[in-house]
Design an enzyme around this catalytic site. Sequence first.
Site, mmCIF file in Angstrom:
data_model
loop_
_atom_site.group_PDB
_atom_site.id
_atom_site.type_symbol
_atom_site.label_atom_id
_atom_site.label_comp_id
_atom_site.label_asym_id
_atom_site.label_seq_id
_atom_site.Cartn_x
_atom_site.Cartn_y
_atom_site.Cartn_z
ATOM 1 C CB SER A 574 -0.944 0.005 1.209
ATOM 2 O OG SER A 574 -0.213 0.070 2.416
ATOM 3 C CE LYS A 617 -3.384 1.531 4.838
ATOM 4 N NZ LYS A 617 -3.064 0.966 3.510
#
Length: 702
Positions: A574, A617
């Site tokens: 990611s 996140k």
Amino acid sequence: MSNESTNDAPPDDDPDDPEPSVDHDDTDGLQDDPADSVDDAGEVDDLENLGSDVGVEGDVSIDEDNAEDDLLGGLRIDDTSDITVPDRLVDQVIGQEAAREIVKRAAKQHRHVMMIGSPGTGKSLLAKAMSRLLPKESLQDVLVYHNPDDSNEPKVRTVPAGKGEQIVDAHKEEARKRNQMRSFLMWIMILLAVGYALLIATPARPLLALLSAAGIYLLFRYTNRGSDAMVPKLLINNADRQVAPFEDATGAHAGAMLGDVRHDPFQSGGMATPSHERVEAGSIQKANKGVLFIDEINTLDVRSQQKLMTAIQEGEFSITGQSERSSGAMVQTEAVPCDFIMVAAGNMDAMENMHPALRSRIKGYGYEVYMDDTIEDTPDMRRKYARFVAQEVEKDGNLPHFAPDAIRELILEAKRRAGRKDSLTLKLRDLGGLVRVAGDIARSEGHDLTQRSDVLEAKKRSRSIEQQFVDNYIQRRKDYELGTTSEEAVGRVNGLAVMGGDSGIMLPVMAEITPAQSQEEGRIYATGQLKEMAEEAVENVSAIIKKFSDENMSEKDTHIQFVQAGEGGVDGDSASITVATAVISALEDIPVAQELAMTGSLSVRGDVLPVGGVTHKIEAAAKAGCERVIIPKANEDDVMIEDEYEEQIEIIPVTHISEVLDVALVGEPEKDSLVDRLKSITGKALDSASDSGTTGGNPSPQ
């Protein structure tokens, strides 16, 4: 099938006849009875309704017109006390459609099941529900008898449930009568001997009388001790049981699971305990005709797994002492029936450490099923989640009922924890923990009902260790000014990562370009304890760098640092767009905006791919003070951030690396030239990128 050989009776001076363990959920038998299938068919059919189509609302009305938009699925209630909680355990199961179908088949066909999935998804609940819906077998008691031919190989017999106690009582009564007769004869002989000794006209007659009485007493006391062994031990007692047993052998040692023979410290001199009285049943024997549940199956030692394989294959298993230093190691009974259904459970790592042959047994005689982590968000499922809250309140018994707004907040939290659009989490154990914390807060505040404010406060207090660590980490960064103080920086990008699955953290990435140390080629050096998947992501990024750059990369080394990655290192892909942006910034000497954070995977052609944990996140970026965050376009509908963060941060979805650079880089002339060059090389125009969408791919776990 009972053993009626009761020729001798034990004396009554051994009252410490060990009682069998009967305070467990034991159901044991030896033989299948086809006649049972008639009475059992209806009960097995109940599995059709295993947690599905349950009237969770009882007599409460449902507003079908607003069900789609209402977090309660249209349920009209004053609090959770209005919701009817099912009495049967199977009706309390939520979700897991595939697992329920497997359980239904396994219960009907007597098959083993292995459930693999995340903790808290209902594996043990399904196993217990399965045991309560198994066909009613003809329950039997198991007796252990002394073997006159070999005392170290006790005989095993089975009788119909309830007969075992009668047989043992009959043996004890016969032994009591025989003991009375022996005692009567003993005292008669003692009186005769003493009387005769006293009639002898010698000075030593008192001593002779005493010795005669003592000799007769010892003769009767220590002869014919073998009669003690004639009283059998009731190993498994099913007299009061009406349903199939459920035995949880999770973490059990070998003796508790396979059965054991107790050590006898007095093995001679007439003080030894008969071997059959020292036999103890294990979980596999107690689970006969029922369910044996073993969670974390991979934690069993290899020896226990091998013996478990034998029990599964043969349907019977001899009991012997599990310790080689014990006298019980010399004892081995005849085979004891253990025809159980095994439900093994574990996480994904369970298959790696599980004995291959044991897994083959389960696959050969049963099913494997993966437990879902999420389920589709529908009005019916929301109503079941409301029922789940009512179940937790009733199960605890000390919590105030929940108001509708509090239930809505819990369902919203279930959507957030799912991490996917239009989904609800099935990790209900963690959600149940939040219910209990919220109820405790409401009670401490003196509330009659648990309110939404109590749930919000519970979310703060019930943070995971990872979340608490992240908060402390952010505070330390502020205290020591680890974050950049400038608005822009070259070769530095704020990346985002996930810890523990439910906690986001901002992880800066720095890049530097230096002359190559090797005369043959340039190399990429990445630090920060990168794991395999992260290393591959860095390699993929290098393909894009080589493709668009005018520089000869064979003459340059690329250094990439994941700043303060910690002991756990970095895994997942990611951070791909983060690494690419940092390297391009360092290579072209174009600064990156520092009030911006980003996350996203990257293909070798520059397409931005979806990742996991995007909600956590984004919240981590907001906590760290970022004003904007870049995420993959494919994750746009997965965002479920808290209301407090919505005004703090701007979310920018992207589909291509050119869009990332257009947003992240600063310095218009240099940035525009770079982006235009990247567009022309990749053949992907910025204006058409949003129309083409993503190229697919599965979300990254990080």
